[in-house]
Design a protein around this motif. Structure first.
Motif, PDB file in Angstrom:
ATOM      1  N   ASP A 271       0.886  -0.911   0.177  1.00  0.00           N
ATOM      2  CA  ASP A 271      -0.278  -0.146   0.070  1.00  0.00           C
ATOM      3  C   ASP A 271       0.920   1.399   0.111  1.00  0.00           C
ATOM      4  N   ARG A 272       1.149   1.724  -1.205  1.00  0.00           N
ATOM      5  CA  ARG A 272       1.977   2.630  -1.379  1.00  0.00           C
ATOM      6  C   ARG A 272       0.450   4.534  -0.782  1.00  0.00           C
ATOM      7  N   SER A 273      -0.311   4.355  -0.650  1.00  0.00           N
ATOM      8  CA  SER A 273      -0.879   5.419  -0.410  1.00  0.00           C
ATOM      9  C   SER A 273      -0.701   6.384   0.833  1.00  0.00           C
ATOM     10  N   GLY A 274      -1.276   7.334   0.795  1.00  0.00           N
ATOM     11  CA  GLY A 274       0.109   8.615   1.615  1.00  0.00           C
ATOM     12  C   GLY A 274      -0.888   8.341   3.582  1.00  0.00           C
ATOM     13  N   ALA A 275      -0.312   7.907   3.938  1.00  0.00           N
ATOM     14  CA  ALA A 275      -0.320   7.614   5.018  1.00  0.00           C
ATOM     15  C   ALA A 275      -0.779   8.242   6.413  1.00  0.00           C
ATOM     16  N   GLY A 276      -0.512   9.812   5.815  1.00  0.00           N
ATOM     17  CA  GLY A 276      -0.456  11.716   6.670  1.00  0.00           C
ATOM     18  C   GLY A 276       0.341  11.680   7.361  1.00  0.00           C
ATOM     19  N   ARG A 277       0.315  11.880   8.558  1.00  0.00           N
ATOM     20  CA  ARG A 277       0.766  11.664  10.109  1.00  0.00           C
ATOM     21  C   ARG A 277       0.211  10.905  11.397  1.00  0.00           C
ATOM     22  N   PRO A 278       0.617   9.568  11.095  1.00  0.00           N
ATOM     23  CA  PRO A 278       0.132   8.292  12.184  1.00  0.00           C
ATOM     24  C   PRO A 278       0.601   9.258  12.992  1.00  0.00           C
ATOM     25  N   VAL A 279       1.869   8.929  13.691  1.00  0.00           N
ATOM     26  CA  VAL A 279       2.871   9.342  14.761  1.00  0.00           C
ATOM     27  C   VAL A 279       1.776   9.997  15.543  1.00  0.00           C
ATOM     28  N   LEU A 280       1.666  11.827  14.957  1.00  0.00           N
ATOM     29  CA  LEU A 280       0.763  12.738  15.564  1.00  0.00           C
ATOM     30  C   LEU A 280      -0.805  11.981  15.787  1.00  0.00           C
TER      31      LEU A 280
END
Length: 305
Positions: A271-280
């Motif tokens: 899955d190469r879609s954008g992950a946003g900011r998962p840690v935040l």
């Protein structure tokens, strides 16, 4: 029952019953598996502390709870005060009960580590009879037709590769699988699994223990995948995992590159879609979960007499 019991009660209910389902369904956990493992650890620690304090306060009368609070304040390192030991026998029994709540998962954790260590020792003794050390791979090669790559973690950690895996995996694929296993060893993931198993054994039937037992192993596999992806392409690791999807390692203390979670992990890797900011997002989720219990604690401990 005095009102001081309400904060630990609310904390125990929130962390043990409500938050596990929310965390298991959160979308960010697959993007930040290490943070998700930490979140499960925070929930388990908060639940254990809440239960310990709840048991202690339940054993104290209403006035005893206030006296215990003043006694705890005297133990703080200020003005050179010496708190000493509680004078009231009921206080000592309450502290003993709270200590027992902490001691149970700690003892179960030690037992899990020792049991897993004995299993690995038996497995390693068998490998010495049938396997051969490969200095190029830095692994033990076992003659077996089923493709499998797994590791035995611990003080004398080793990686095991079957001849079936060497026959079907390319050089790059085998290198990716080996990096995955070395990530398990370097991350000491067997210690985390031991803690999860110990918590599940002590708090059997609790949603937090049940959900953590199923989610944390998968998150650790994802964490090892991420570590391997630092040095190899996504399609190489994905095809290597696919080739070993049917591998079954009977030793529960071993980490295998294949296994039943392969389909989920392959989809995640590709899955190469954008992950946003998962840690935040995860940090905000954890902060919001903590703030849910703050009003109740302030109300019970500061507003009520």
């Amino acid at each position: 029952m005095n009102h001081h019991v309400l904060p630990p009660l609310i904390t125990a209910v929130s962390t043990g019953l409500l938050c596990p389902g929310l965390l298991a369904r959160a979308r960010w956990v697959g993007r930040a598996p290490r943070l998700a493992v930490a979140a499960w650890g925070v929930l388990a620690a908060a639940f254990t502390v809440a239960v310990a304090f709840g048991v202690m306060l339940l054993m104290l009368p209403y006035d005893g709870a206030h006296e215990m609070a003043h006694h705890a304040a005297a133990c703080l390192p200020r003005d050179g005060q010496d708190c000493g030991a509680p004078a009231d026998p009921s206080d000592r029994w309450a502290l003993t009960a709270a200590a027992a709540v902490f001691a149970l998962p700690a003892a179960a954790f030690c037992r899990e580590l020792l049991t897993a260590r004995r299993r690995r020792a038996r497995h390693a003794s068998g490998l010495r009879l049938i396997g051969r050390a490969d200095t190029r791979l830095r692994a033990t090669v076992v003659p077996h037709g089923e493709p499998a790559v797994y590791c035995l973690p611990g003080r004398q950690a080793q990686i095991v590769v079957t001849t079936g895996a060497m026959d079907i995996l390319s050089t790059d694929q085998l290198r990716a699988a080996l990096r995955h296993e070395r990530a398990h060893i370097a991350g000491r993931h067997h210690v985390v699994i031991g803690a999860v198993d110990a918590f599940r054994r002590v708090f059997r039937g609790l949603p937090l223990a049940r959900q953590a037992g199923s989610q944390v192993p998968l998150l650790l596999e994802m964490t090892a995948d991420d570590r391997a992806l630092r040095h190899c392409p996504r399609d190489v690791l994905a095809t290597a995992l696919y080739s070993m999807a049917a591998a079954r390692v009977t030793d529960r203390s071993a980490f295998a590159a294949g296994g039943p979670s392969v389909a989920i992990r392959i989809a995640r890797i590709l899955d190469r879609s954008g992950a946003g900011r998962p840690v935040l997002t995860g940090l905000l989720w954890m902060g919001a979960a903590g703030l849910v219990m703050l009003p109740a604690a302030l109300t019970c401990c500061l507003i009520l007499p």
